[in-house]
Design an enzyme around this catalytic site. Sequence first.
Site, short mmCIF file in Angstrom:
data_model
loop_
_atom_site.label_atom_id
_atom_site.label_comp_id
_atom_site.label_asym_id
_atom_site.label_seq_id
_atom_site.Cartn_x
_atom_site.Cartn_y
_atom_site.Cartn_z
N GLN A 51 -17.85 -34.00 1.19
CA GLN A 51 -16.66 -33.48 0.45
C GLN A 51 -15.61 -33.84 0.46
O GLN A 51 -14.07 -33.30 0.34
CB GLN A 51 -17.43 -32.08 -1.00
CG GLN A 51 -18.20 -32.90 -1.47
CD GLN A 51 -18.52 -33.41 -2.65
OE1 GLN A 51 -17.26 -34.27 -3.10
NE2 GLN A 51 -18.76 -32.67 -3.91
N TYR A 69 0.78 -0.99 0.31
CA TYR A 69 -0.29 0.00 0.19
C TYR A 69 1.25 1.33 0.01
O TYR A 69 1.81 1.07 0.21
CB TYR A 69 -0.63 0.13 1.15
CG TYR A 69 -1.83 -0.82 0.84
CD1 TYR A 69 -3.04 -1.27 0.23
CD2 TYR A 69 -2.05 -2.61 1.65
CE1 TYR A 69 -3.92 -2.03 -0.34
CE2 TYR A 69 -3.49 -3.57 1.72
CZ TYR A 69 -3.91 -3.41 0.69
OH TYR A 69 -4.51 -4.27 0.79
#
Length: 677
Positions: free
Chosen positions: A420, A170
Amino acid sequence: MFTHVLRPGAIGSLKVANRLVMGAMHLNLEALDDGGAALAAFYAERARGGPGLIVTGGSAVSPVAAGGPGYSLVNDAAHHPALRRAARAVHDEGGTIALQLFHAGRYALPTGTGTAPLAPSPVYSRFSRTTPREMTEDDILRTVGDFARAAATARALGYDAVEVMASEGYLLNQFLSPVTNVRTDAWGGDPERRRRFPLEVLRAVREAAGDDFPVLFRMSGADLMPGGPGQEETDAFAVALAEGGAAALDVGVGWHESRVPTVQSAVPPGTWACYAEAVKKALCAAGHPDVPVIASNRVNRLEQAESLLRGGIDFVSMARPFLADPGLLAKSRAGRGDLVNICLACNEACIDRSFGEERVSCLVNPRAGHELDYPRRPARTPRSYAVIGGGPAGLEAARALAELDHRVELFEAAKELGGQFRLARQVPGKEDFGATVRYYTAELARLGVRIHLGRRLGLGDVAELRRFDGAVLATGVQPRLPDIPGWPLLHTLTYQEAFAAPESLGERVVLLGGGGIAMDLAHLLTGARTGHPEAFLEKYGLTAHGLSTAPAPPPPPARARLLTLVRRGPRIGAGTGPSTRWVILSQLRSHGVEMVTGVEYREITPEGILVRDTDGADRLLRADSVVFATGQERERGLEPALRAAGVPYETVGGARDADGVNAVRATSEALSAAYRL
Ligand code: SF4
């Protein structure tokens, strides 16, 4: 246990109860038009968990400083009620809170105002896809003033400290780096002049906020950008910050444009601590051992924090783990580490959303960011519910219903919970999906949920279903069977079959499908293993002391199999989040996986599969095994029985809609269904 974490400490004049900092996360709650209610509820819940200090997500010091449209603006009075409310909420819970002062610079995403981002030099950003405007001397001085005003405002709003964001690429970090600061005036040209802007910000912020108001600095331990500052410059900057009166140095790592992953599950936990240790060493060598150093990034277990603190780091910052489980400290302290919901570093509901406008939440804790929508209070009338399916959606539905004080029974057809997630935990870097299953197992036991494993409810179970006042149907998905001439042959498998016996596949594998499951399976089949931090650093040409600034591309490891990933559409991994997709693709490429897109599947043959290219040419992809990961069908065969039983029910996750289903959607639908029932 956790004696180092639980040791009280101080950051400047601020006394803190322990050595755990909740790191800054942008939430997209900051600018909601709700008077700050959701933001305050989010932070209050984290403060109840008891970290020594909470650092807020970045609050932009001016409109052009914002990372996107969902940022709070600390110098804009319209944002003060929400910011004040968040600080008060944390104090009401006995916590302490620092406001992070933020300027995105060239990482500012378009806000629709037409204003070009500002930066030290007009260097194009691959992250925001913009070329910023070079800051004039007036811009620079005005921005220093914006930071100073922001610090004074933060203090007036009730914050205990501020943290100046000068890491992760930044604005302040952009001034420090010769990659993005090519100025030749008083604000660039050599290391000292590149340091001038952040040091001027520190001076102005301290002066505005007062000597007794701690100013933390989030500095970059290593940018991981070719041509970035080396260790010597990083050390010199850390020492200058200490001498400039910074109350603590919070050490981040990596830029959004870096080709080295930093926050993905591919990064072994603890990898980046060496950069914080290097900063600590530099401070000690320069005679500033009392300035605390905070290690951050990719620490997802309290045990790791304890070990870093034992090694001499002063504080450890954990951010996403507080999304996954705000109670992680309290639970660990009480000896119930098994009840801690571990962050998976998947980024799917947090970092990926923080780049857009969607509210940040968490895959394993969908209540995060929605604390007001899902209040923790018992239901007025406890009822009994059946949850059918023990995958992510069923587990979350059962947990949420039981937490509301309902009586819950969970029916799972397999011998084990997880659905899953049992596949995902086999994939290198995704082992923590197994920790999620362990967490739910422990949490459901604590909440008294009765679990029936190996029990597949069928159409003949109407009487069984009538025992309940309601049900959640979370039976998930089944692989979609392909409609391709020649299928099935002996060498064809579904992705479930391949996950169940990966060692049974031949040397040459063609994987049809380009979604998340196909990429996971391809990764598993490469034979890659999750590495240790040292191996990871070495792979990217980094040293454990941060001496390298030009990461080398990882060398291709020995190829375990000839793998081809084939997709009809144009992009492999189109549904995978932006912070993760590039990492997985580069891992697959480094293992020599060939990727073929935009083809038509013509025919399965004994030699492999025949595909047709966009130019109409047929091509045989030779394979010993052809695996189908070409989509899924919802599994909702129990619906007629539920209807016959007359039981009100909600269908969630893949059973509701298999198209594009993922675990984030599955768990959030499950939570919302539990509150609707
Ligand atoms: Fe961690 Fe994934 Fe939750 Fe983000 S969404 S906090 S990475 S588990």
